[in-house]
Design a protein around this motif. Sequence first.
Motif, PDB file in Angstrom:
ATOM      1  N   GLY A 175       0.808  -1.219   0.000  1.00  0.00           N
ATOM      2  CA  GLY A 175       0.000   0.000   0.000  1.00  0.00           C
ATOM      3  C   GLY A 175       0.837   1.262   0.000  1.00  0.00           C
ATOM      4  O   GLY A 175       1.900   1.319  -0.615  1.00  0.00           O
ATOM      5  N   ASP A 176       0.369   2.265   0.727  1.00  0.00           N
ATOM      6  CA  ASP A 176       1.026   3.570   0.726  1.00  0.00           C
ATOM      7  C   ASP A 176       2.121   3.720   1.777  1.00  0.00           C
ATOM      8  O   ASP A 176       2.814   4.735   1.790  1.00  0.00           O
ATOM      9  N   ARG A 177       2.260   2.723   2.656  1.00  0.00           N
ATOM     10  CA  ARG A 177       3.262   2.826   3.720  1.00  0.00           C
ATOM     11  C   ARG A 177       4.270   1.689   3.626  1.00  0.00           C
ATOM     12  O   ARG A 177       3.918   0.553   3.323  1.00  0.00           O
ATOM     13  N   PHE A 178       5.515   2.001   3.921  1.00  0.00           N
ATOM     14  CA  PHE A 178       6.579   1.008   3.992  1.00  0.00           C
ATOM     15  C   PHE A 178       6.270   0.021   5.109  1.00  0.00           C
ATOM     16  O   PHE A 178       5.781   0.396   6.175  1.00  0.00           O
ATOM     17  N   SER A 179       6.591  -1.249   4.884  1.00  0.00           N
ATOM     18  CA  SER A 179       6.366  -2.278   5.903  1.00  0.00           C
ATOM     19  C   SER A 179       7.456  -3.342   5.832  1.00  0.00           C
ATOM     20  O   SER A 179       8.325  -3.317   4.955  1.00  0.00           O
ATOM     21  N   ALA A 180       7.379  -4.295   6.753  1.00  0.00           N
ATOM     22  CA  ALA A 180       8.329  -5.411   6.748  1.00  0.00           C
ATOM     23  C   ALA A 180       8.283  -6.177   5.440  1.00  0.00           C
ATOM     24  O   ALA A 180       9.295  -6.762   5.021  1.00  0.00           O
ATOM     25  N   ALA A 181       7.142  -6.182   4.781  1.00  0.00           N
ATOM     26  CA  ALA A 181       7.042  -6.874   3.484  1.00  0.00           C
ATOM     27  C   ALA A 181       7.955  -6.227   2.452  1.00  0.00           C
ATOM     28  O   ALA A 181       8.488  -6.908   1.572  1.00  0.00           O
ATOM     29  N   ASP A 182       8.169  -4.923   2.560  1.00  0.00           N
ATOM     30  CA  ASP A 182       9.082  -4.247   1.633  1.00  0.00           C
ATOM     31  C   ASP A 182      10.529  -4.620   1.907  1.00  0.00           C
ATOM     32  O   ASP A 182      11.349  -4.675   0.978  1.00  0.00           O
ATOM     33  N   VAL A 183      10.869  -4.861   3.173  1.00  0.00           N
ATOM     34  CA  VAL A 183      12.215  -5.340   3.489  1.00  0.00           C
ATOM     35  C   VAL A 183      12.454  -6.655   2.769  1.00  0.00           C
ATOM     36  O   VAL A 183      13.490  -6.849   2.122  1.00  0.00           O
ATOM     37  N   TYR A 184      11.487  -7.554   2.866  1.00  0.00           N
ATOM     38  CA  TYR A 184      11.674  -8.896   2.311  1.00  0.00           C
ATOM     39  C   TYR A 184      11.585  -8.909   0.788  1.00  0.00           C
ATOM     40  O   TYR A 184      12.476  -9.429   0.106  1.00  0.00           O
ATOM     41  N   VAL A 185      10.521  -8.336   0.249  1.00  0.00           N
ATOM     42  CA  VAL A 185      10.371  -8.302  -1.211  1.00  0.00           C
ATOM     43  C   VAL A 185      11.473  -7.451  -1.837  1.00  0.00           C
ATOM     44  O   VAL A 185      12.081  -7.821  -2.845  1.00  0.00           O
ATOM     45  N   GLY A 186      11.742  -6.293  -1.224  1.00  0.00           N
ATOM     46  CA  GLY A 186      12.768  -5.409  -1.747  1.00  0.00           C
ATOM     47  C   GLY A 186      14.133  -6.063  -1.783  1.00  0.00           C
ATOM     48  O   GLY A 186      14.891  -5.896  -2.745  1.00  0.00           O
ATOM     49  N   SER A 187      14.466  -6.838  -0.751  1.00  0.00           N
ATOM     50  CA  SER A 187      15.754  -7.528  -0.719  1.00  0.00           C
ATOM     51  C   SER A 187      15.880  -8.508  -1.879  1.00  0.00           C
ATOM     52  O   SER A 187      16.936  -8.601  -2.524  1.00  0.00           O
ATOM     53  N   HIS A 188      14.820  -9.247  -2.143  1.00  0.00           N
ATOM     54  CA  HIS A 188      14.857 -10.196  -3.266  1.00  0.00           C
ATOM     55  C   HIS A 188      15.068  -9.468  -4.598  1.00  0.00           C
ATOM     56  O   HIS A 188      15.861  -9.913  -5.435  1.00  0.00           O
ATOM     57  N   ILE A 189      14.368  -8.370  -4.762  1.00  0.00           N
ATOM     58  CA  ILE A 189      14.514  -7.622  -6.015  1.00  0.00           C
ATOM     59  C   ILE A 189      15.897  -6.999  -6.110  1.00  0.00           C
ATOM     60  O   ILE A 189      16.549  -7.065  -7.158  1.00  0.00           O
ATOM     61  N   GLY A 190      16.370  -6.404  -5.025  1.00  0.00           N
ATOM     62  CA  GLY A 190      17.693  -5.783  -5.040  1.00  0.00           C
ATOM     63  C   GLY A 190      18.793  -6.787  -5.333  1.00  0.00           C
ATOM     64  O   GLY A 190      19.682  -6.534  -6.155  1.00  0.00           O
ATOM     65  N   TRP A 191      18.743  -7.931  -4.676  1.00  0.00           N
ATOM     66  CA  TRP A 191      19.734  -8.972  -4.933  1.00  0.00           C
ATOM     67  C   TRP A 191      19.630  -9.477  -6.365  1.00  0.00           C
ATOM     68  O   TRP A 191      20.632  -9.677  -7.044  1.00  0.00           O
ATOM     69  N   GLY A 192      18.395  -9.692  -6.805  1.00  0.00           N
ATOM     70  CA  GLY A 192      18.197 -10.214  -8.157  1.00  0.00           C
ATOM     71  C   GLY A 192      18.740  -9.289  -9.227  1.00  0.00           C
ATOM     72  O   GLY A 192      19.393  -9.730 -10.178  1.00  0.00           O
ATOM     73  N   ILE A 193      18.490  -8.002  -9.060  1.00  0.00           N
ATOM     74  CA  ILE A 193      19.019  -7.015 -10.011  1.00  0.00           C
ATOM     75  C   ILE A 193      20.548  -7.005  -9.946  1.00  0.00           C
ATOM     76  O   ILE A 193      21.227  -6.982 -10.974  1.00  0.00           O
ATOM     77  N   GLY A 194      21.087  -7.038  -8.735  1.00  0.00           N
ATOM     78  CA  GLY A 194      22.538  -6.974  -8.564  1.00  0.00           C
ATOM     79  C   GLY A 194      23.273  -8.175  -9.127  1.00  0.00           C
ATOM     80  O   GLY A 194      24.360  -8.041  -9.699  1.00  0.00           O
ATOM     81  N   PHE A 195      22.677  -9.351  -8.991  1.00  0.00           N
ATOM     82  CA  PHE A 195      23.323 -10.580  -9.452  1.00  0.00           C
ATOM     83  C   PHE A 195      22.839 -11.048 -10.815  1.00  0.00           C
ATOM     84  O   PHE A 195      23.260 -12.096 -11.301  1.00  0.00           O
ATOM     85  N   GLY A 196      21.936 -10.277 -11.421  1.00  0.00           N
ATOM     86  CA  GLY A 196      21.478 -10.618 -12.757  1.00  0.00           C
ATOM     87  C   GLY A 196      20.484 -11.762 -12.821  1.00  0.00           C
ATOM     88  O   GLY A 196      20.270 -12.341 -13.888  1.00  0.00           O
ATOM     89  N   THR A 197      19.853 -12.089 -11.695  1.00  0.00           N
ATOM     90  CA  THR A 197      18.881 -13.181 -11.691  1.00  0.00           C
ATOM     91  C   THR A 197      17.446 -12.680 -11.845  1.00  0.00           C
ATOM     92  O   THR A 197      16.526 -13.485 -12.012  1.00  0.00           O
TER      93      THR A 197
END
Length: 207
Positions: A149-171
Amino acid sequence: MTAKLTFYTNPMSRGRIARWMLEETGAPYETEYLSFGGAMKSADYKAVNPMGKVPAIRHGDKVVTECAAICAYLADAFPEAGLAPPTDKRGSYYRWMFFAAGPLEMAVVNNALGFQIPEDKLRMAGCGRMSDVMETLEAAVSASPYIAGDRFSAADVYVGSHIGWGIGFGTIEKRPAFLDYWGRVSEREAYKRANALDDAQMPKQAG
């Protein structure tokens, strides 16, 4: 008295996700760094996590393993940090956190290992096709500023980490929606602090 909080990790692991979440809570914690194949497989640590893997946390007499569970637990244990929506508005919060823990991670790891699920076996796999997972994730991060939704939450920590790692490692593909979302969540001060703490330990804990 506040229960003691201990964090077990290695900076070259998924422990970086839990570290970010810990920094978001603002709660004091102690860190125990474990080497791969050594301390991580010791009898002492297997008493904490029988899998011999990190991360894990011990909060008082409670032990929590698995990154998504750690994120969800810490959000509830430290409600003053505002990292979880009200209980009656947690549908998207739970949905996308555990989508990342299940279909997203499974699809990305399979793809990185070169394993393609046969077409006639897709119904057996929770992730289905990699393309379906990516399209679903893209729609999810495009629907609102944050994953629930409109507010940052623990779900963003988890989902964001997967996306950040994936972008960084090309996966994970560098789709504009992913880059935009990751750029937004990775600007948080807690993420920067967590990253700096783990980066500082890299030369010491590489073994």
